[in-house]
Design a protein around this motif. Sequence first.
Motif, PDB file in Angstrom:
ATOM      1  N   ASN A  30       0.829  -1.208   0.000  1.00  0.00           N
ATOM      2  CA  ASN A  30       0.000   0.000   0.000  1.00  0.00           C
ATOM      3  C   ASN A  30       0.860   1.252   0.000  1.00  0.00           C
ATOM      4  OD1 ASN A  30      -1.335   2.261   1.791  1.00  0.00           O
ATOM      5  ND2 ASN A  30      -3.039   1.101   0.907  1.00  0.00           N
ATOM      6  N   ALA A  31       1.914   1.260   0.828  1.00  0.00           N
ATOM      7  CA  ALA A  31       2.792   2.432   0.912  1.00  0.00           C
ATOM      8  C   ALA A  31       3.488   2.697  -0.412  1.00  0.00           C
ATOM      9  CB  ALA A  31       3.817   2.233   2.019  1.00  0.00           C
ATOM     10  N   LEU A  32       3.984   1.647  -1.056  1.00  0.00           N
ATOM     11  CA  LEU A  32       4.701   1.815  -2.322  1.00  0.00           C
ATOM     12  C   LEU A  32       3.783   2.339  -3.412  1.00  0.00           C
ATOM     13  CD1 LEU A  32       6.902  -1.435  -2.271  1.00  0.00           C
ATOM     14  CD2 LEU A  32       7.544   0.889  -1.583  1.00  0.00           C
ATOM     15  N   ILE A 210       4.024   4.628  14.297  1.00  0.00           N
ATOM     16  CA  ILE A 210       3.385   5.733  13.582  1.00  0.00           C
ATOM     17  C   ILE A 210       2.579   6.588  14.551  1.00  0.00           C
ATOM     18  CG2 ILE A 210       1.604   6.305  11.880  1.00  0.00           C
ATOM     19  CD1 ILE A 210       2.515   3.773  10.339  1.00  0.00           C
ATOM     20  N   ALA A 211       1.819   5.937  15.420  1.00  0.00           N
ATOM     21  CA  ALA A 211       0.979   6.664  16.366  1.00  0.00           C
ATOM     22  C   ALA A 211       1.809   7.482  17.350  1.00  0.00           C
ATOM     23  CB  ALA A 211       0.088   5.676  17.125  1.00  0.00           C
ATOM     24  N   PRO A 237       7.266   2.200   9.144  1.00  0.00           N
ATOM     25  CA  PRO A 237       6.417   3.324   9.570  1.00  0.00           C
ATOM     26  C   PRO A 237       6.666   4.611   8.791  1.00  0.00           C
ATOM     27  CG  PRO A 237       7.203   2.128  11.483  1.00  0.00           C
ATOM     28  CD  PRO A 237       7.909   1.543  10.299  1.00  0.00           C
ATOM     29  N   VAL A 238       7.920   4.941   8.512  1.00  0.00           N
ATOM     30  CA  VAL A 238       8.226   6.150   7.746  1.00  0.00           C
ATOM     31  C   VAL A 238       7.694   6.024   6.319  1.00  0.00           C
ATOM     32  CG1 VAL A 238      10.097   7.524   6.729  1.00  0.00           C
ATOM     33  CG2 VAL A 238      10.209   6.855   9.131  1.00  0.00           C
ATOM     34  N   LEU A 239       7.862   4.854   5.703  1.00  0.00           N
ATOM     35  CA  LEU A 239       7.387   4.666   4.338  1.00  0.00           C
ATOM     36  C   LEU A 239       5.862   4.708   4.258  1.00  0.00           C
ATOM     37  CD1 LEU A 239       9.780   1.856   2.998  1.00  0.00           C
ATOM     38  CD2 LEU A 239      10.005   4.344   2.794  1.00  0.00           C
ATOM     39  N   VAL A 240       5.185   4.182   5.247  1.00  0.00           N
ATOM     40  CA  VAL A 240       3.722   4.240   5.258  1.00  0.00           C
ATOM     41  C   VAL A 240       3.246   5.688   5.191  1.00  0.00           C
ATOM     42  CG1 VAL A 240       1.683   3.872   6.728  1.00  0.00           C
ATOM     43  CG2 VAL A 240       3.349   2.033   6.420  1.00  0.00           C
TER      44      VAL A 240
END
Length: 534
Positions: A30-32, A210-211, A237-240
């Motif tokens: 999803n992130a990509l 992330i949170a 987390p950073v890529l998301v």
Amino acid sequence: MTGMAEHHTDTPDASSLLYSAGGVGDMIVNALERHGPRTAFACRGHTVTYAQVAEQISRTLQHFEAIGLRRGDAIMQLTSNRHEMFVIMAAAFIGGYVSVIPNYSGSLDDHRYMLEDSGAVLLIVDVARTARGQELARGAQHAIRLASHDAVPGLPDFWREISGYTPRPLQAWEAPDDNIRLIYTGGTTGVPKGVITESRALAFASLLHIAEQGFDISTRLLVSSPLSHGAGALVIPVLVKGGTVVVHDGFDADRTLDAIHAGDATTLFLVPTMLYALMDHPRIASINLGGLRRIIYTAAPISQRRLAQALALFGPILHQNYGQTEVPGTILSLTAEDHLHPRGDKLTSAGKPYPCVAVRLVDDAGNTLPRDGGIGELCVRAPHVTRGYWNKPEATQELLRDGWLHTGDMAYQDRDGYFHIVDRKKDMIISGGFNIYPQELENTLGSHPAVASAAVIGVPDEKWGEAVKAIVVLRAAASATAEELIAFVKERKGPVMAPKTVEFTAALPLTPLGKIDKKALRAGYWDGRGSGVV
């Protein structure tokens, strides 16, 4: 393959595809797709977009299939930091394989054990680890394929091999309960233990980061410690959130300061020794720190005095993380706001539990201690707790009891609800961010012909948090120098594990049961200081 779990079918049916939604593989895919044209990695002088990472993962997965890998097979890497390490690891997660990435500076014996225990069928090394890879492959007890991240004579160039495949849209095939990663920890028995990481556990841990950290599209996370371990937990987390991961191959204070000054790094992941090096650098006063939004520090004891200095220098942007591999890196968190608590006594704390993480302290009888009720063992219950150690049922049973994971760390909870780690139930030493298990070193020292017995402890150290100290009894009429024994351990266990100092004594103190009295050995160094870990 040897030592691996039962394989899933290569072509999941509709029901298994439905069930597979929600793991870390889907999170990565999803992130990509979401951030395709943005820069995902800055590494070794070049940048790589999300779309390019997706293409590399697709080619990698097609190659895995072409060479006969099956879901559940283990893929091992021995390499220093590079974005390609993540590509292989992410392909394993997405495809339902098992990623195994030991500390590349480990010993040959440890690497051999991990290769055999995991049953890895593919080993990918970098140019600096070519000889190690070839030696491991020659001595492997099962069939193994060897490849290189770099163009090395005599070894298949992995990236050249996959270049002919046409990229396809990515689809995650792993199920939420698939074991997708084994991270090997040291063991009090001297044998490393592979921590099973389920796909859903890694996804949940990523959501917690992330949170808690507030990553966003402008985040530029600089990582210079090994991506295979703690630093790597922040990459997904950073890529998301669409940020960029700036990868340095090893820590260099000058290079880190340059990145901060130029605005190339908004977030740092550091162990305390790295933080000290930045603080003590002669250039620090001339560096523009205005673009720095977060310093995440973890993995080792930190000096309260130095932490106060860091707050004064960098401002209220420090965030402490306490976790274990068995609960992927997220148990307690001391936020930037917590560092400024009005009571002023929280700099010695490891913080409060992450969301959805339950923590309790128990006494030796297993009774739960009340708040402000004294010191007990810290136990954890959470959705991302490991299901156990690979091929280690007895160790798993010891780890998971009464529905809780027992960390082996001793702590107390203050009246405000903050947990303070004060000691370790076991003898593990944390030095410079690395977990070191004394018995492994005691066994190694005991193999030296001049050594009759040895005890290894951690002692307070301003730079390393704890320094490894060996206390040695020599055999009658035998001789050895401290330098000789340090070199002896370094050759067999690597530089991280080698003692910083060696002390010779005529006899080691013993308990009434005849065991070496580690408490008595440590007392002269820790009395009045505590031995907290964060």
